[in-house]
Design a protein around this motif. Structure first.
Motif, PDB file in Angstrom:
ATOM      1  N   ALA A  34      57.865  40.877  46.115  1.00 22.64           N
ATOM      2  CA  ALA A  34      59.140  40.455  46.699  1.00 22.64           C
ATOM      3  C   ALA A  34      59.123  38.957  47.013  1.00 22.64           C
ATOM      4  O   ALA A  34      60.125  38.266  46.803  1.00 22.64           O
ATOM      5  N   ASN A  35      57.984  38.456  47.480  1.00 24.48           N
ATOM      6  CA  ASN A  35      57.876  37.041  47.824  1.00 24.48           C
ATOM      7  C   ASN A  35      58.080  36.115  46.630  1.00 24.48           C
ATOM      8  O   ASN A  35      58.479  34.963  46.794  1.00 24.48           O
ATOM      9  N   ILE A  36      57.785  36.623  45.436  1.00 26.90           N
ATOM     10  CA  ILE A  36      57.975  35.789  44.243  1.00 26.90           C
ATOM     11  C   ILE A  36      59.161  36.281  43.406  1.00 26.90           C
ATOM     12  O   ILE A  36      59.294  35.947  42.232  1.00 26.90           O
ATOM     13  N   SER A  37      60.007  37.076  44.045  1.00 26.58           N
ATOM     14  CA  SER A  37      61.262  37.550  43.438  1.00 26.58           C
ATOM     15  C   SER A  37      61.059  38.331  42.141  1.00 26.58           C
ATOM     16  O   SER A  37      61.799  38.180  41.186  1.00 26.58           O
ATOM     17  N   LEU A  38      60.034  39.179  42.129  1.00 25.18           N
ATOM     18  CA  LEU A  38      59.786  40.078  41.013  1.00 25.18           C
ATOM     19  C   LEU A  38      59.726  41.509  41.520  1.00 25.18           C
ATOM     20  O   LEU A  38      59.434  41.741  42.694  1.00 25.18           O
ATOM     21  N   THR A  39      59.982  42.447  40.634  1.00 22.70           N
ATOM     22  CA  THR A  39      59.721  43.840  40.986  1.00 22.70           C
ATOM     23  C   THR A  39      58.228  44.073  40.776  1.00 22.70           C
ATOM     24  O   THR A  39      57.596  43.376  39.953  1.00 22.70           O
ATOM     25  N   PRO A  40      57.631  45.022  41.470  1.00 17.80           N
ATOM     26  CA  PRO A  40      56.215  45.300  41.228  1.00 17.80           C
ATOM     27  C   PRO A  40      55.923  45.608  39.752  1.00 17.80           C
ATOM     28  O   PRO A  40      54.876  45.213  39.222  1.00 17.80           O
ATOM     29  N   HIS A  41      56.854  46.263  39.084  1.00 13.54           N
ATOM     30  CA  HIS A  41      56.650  46.610  37.679  1.00 13.54           C
ATOM     31  C   HIS A  41      56.508  45.361  36.795  1.00 13.54           C
ATOM     32  O   HIS A  41      55.892  45.419  35.724  1.00 13.54           O
ATOM     33  N   GLU A  42      57.032  44.225  37.238  1.00 11.52           N
ATOM     34  CA  GLU A  42      56.939  42.975  36.477  1.00 11.52           C
ATOM     35  C   GLU A  42      55.635  42.214  36.752  1.00 11.52           C
ATOM     36  O   GLU A  42      55.410  41.155  36.168  1.00 11.52           O
ATOM     37  N   CYS A  43      54.794  42.754  37.625  1.00  5.86           N
ATOM     38  CA  CYS A  43      53.591  42.048  38.060  1.00  5.86           C
ATOM     39  C   CYS A  43      52.330  42.552  37.375  1.00  5.86           C
ATOM     40  O   CYS A  43      52.255  43.677  36.914  1.00  5.86           O
ATOM     41  N   ILE A  44      51.335  41.671  37.347  1.00  2.00           N
ATOM     42  CA  ILE A  44      49.994  41.984  36.870  1.00  2.00           C
ATOM     43  C   ILE A  44      49.053  41.835  38.052  1.00  2.00           C
ATOM     44  O   ILE A  44      49.126  40.846  38.788  1.00  2.00           O
ATOM     45  N   VAL A  45      48.181  42.804  38.222  1.00  6.07           N
ATOM     46  CA  VAL A  45      47.203  42.756  39.309  1.00  6.07           C
ATOM     47  C   VAL A  45      45.806  42.825  38.703  1.00  6.07           C
ATOM     48  O   VAL A  45      45.562  43.623  37.802  1.00  6.07           O
ATOM     49  N   VAL A  46      44.900  41.990  39.203  1.00  3.95           N
ATOM     50  CA  VAL A  46      43.483  42.080  38.873  1.00  3.95           C
ATOM     51  C   VAL A  46      42.794  42.568  40.129  1.00  3.95           C
ATOM     52  O   VAL A  46      42.930  41.966  41.192  1.00  3.95           O
ATOM     53  N   GLU A  47      42.073  43.676  40.004  1.00  7.89           N
ATOM     54  CA  GLU A  47      41.426  44.301  41.154  1.00  7.89           C
ATOM     55  C   GLU A  47      39.982  44.655  40.824  1.00  7.89           C
ATOM     56  O   GLU A  47      39.654  44.921  39.668  1.00  7.89           O
ATOM     57  N   ASP A  48      39.152  44.709  41.870  1.00 14.93           N
ATOM     58  CA  ASP A  48      37.760  45.097  41.668  1.00 14.93           C
ATOM     59  C   ASP A  48      37.331  46.269  42.547  1.00 14.93           C
ATOM     60  O   ASP A  48      36.157  46.604  42.602  1.00 14.93           O
ATOM     61  N   ASP A  62      50.137  52.725  43.406  1.00 21.08           N
ATOM     62  CA  ASP A  62      51.166  53.253  44.302  1.00 21.08           C
ATOM     63  C   ASP A  62      52.318  52.262  44.500  1.00 21.08           C
ATOM     64  O   ASP A  62      53.437  52.670  44.800  1.00 21.08           O
ATOM     65  N   ALA A  63      52.033  50.970  44.324  1.00 20.77           N
ATOM     66  CA  ALA A  63      53.088  49.954  44.421  1.00 20.77           C
ATOM     67  C   ALA A  63      53.904  49.896  43.121  1.00 20.77           C
ATOM     68  O   ALA A  63      54.885  49.185  43.048  1.00 20.77           O
ATOM     69  N   LYS A  64      53.446  50.620  42.101  1.00 21.09           N
ATOM     70  CA  LYS A  64      54.107  50.661  40.783  1.00 21.09           C
ATOM     71  C   LYS A  64      53.990  49.318  40.048  1.00 21.09           C
ATOM     72  O   LYS A  64      54.933  48.861  39.386  1.00 21.09           O
ATOM     73  N   ILE A  65      52.804  48.706  40.201  1.00 22.97           N
ATOM     74  CA  ILE A  65      52.519  47.466  39.484  1.00 22.97           C
ATOM     75  C   ILE A  65      52.541  47.760  37.986  1.00 22.97           C
ATOM     76  O   ILE A  65      52.034  48.782  37.534  1.00 22.97           O
ATOM     77  N   GLY A  66      53.098  46.838  37.211  1.00 25.44           N
ATOM     78  CA  GLY A  66      53.278  47.059  35.783  1.00 25.44           C
ATOM     79  C   GLY A  66      52.008  47.078  34.963  1.00 25.44           C
ATOM     80  O   GLY A  66      51.918  47.795  33.972  1.00 25.44           O
ATOM     81  N   TYR A  67      51.017  46.279  35.332  1.00 26.51           N
ATOM     82  CA  TYR A  67      49.785  46.216  34.553  1.00 26.51           C
ATOM     83  C   TYR A  67      48.635  45.937  35.503  1.00 26.51           C
ATOM     84  O   TYR A  67      48.657  44.939  36.227  1.00 26.51           O
TER      85      TYR A  67
END
Length: 97
Positions: free
Chosen positions: A31-45, A55-60
């Motif tokens: 939301a802070n960068i004006s995107l839907t979670p589905h439009e975002c990429i997350v790198v996690e470890d 659960d946030a419905k991140i796109g990738y």
């Protein structure tokens, strides 16, 4: 971080949002960068981070970990690919956005 990001858009554990695996941080960051979670990429470890992003419905979701753990990381719900270092980040994802 201020060199690359607007400090008002950075989401961090300030005690106001529940921690992972709750999806709140990723939802707020999108939301802070004006995107839907589905439009975002997350790198996690971390497993809890994968769950949070899913659960946030991140796109990738990209898993980050040693080669020996790649099979286990790919088995986590929502993880699309796994890398060993940021040098291996699938940059094509950014070009196709």
């Amino acid at each position: 971080m201020e060199k690359w990001f607007d400090p008002q858009q950075i989401v961090y554990d300030d005690g106001l949002l529940p921690g992972k695996p709750a999806p709140d941080m990723y939802i707020k960051a999108a939301a802070n960068i004006s995107l839907t979670p589905h439009e975002c990429i997350v790198v996690e470890d971390a497993i809890s981070g994968f769950q949070s992003a899913h659960d946030a419905k991140i796109g990738y979701i990209v898993g980050l970990g040693p080669l020996a753990a790649h099979g286990k990381l790919l088995d986590c719900e929502g993880v699309s690919s796994v890398i060993e270092s940021f040098e291996q980040f699938p940059r094509g994802l950014l070009l196709n956005a």
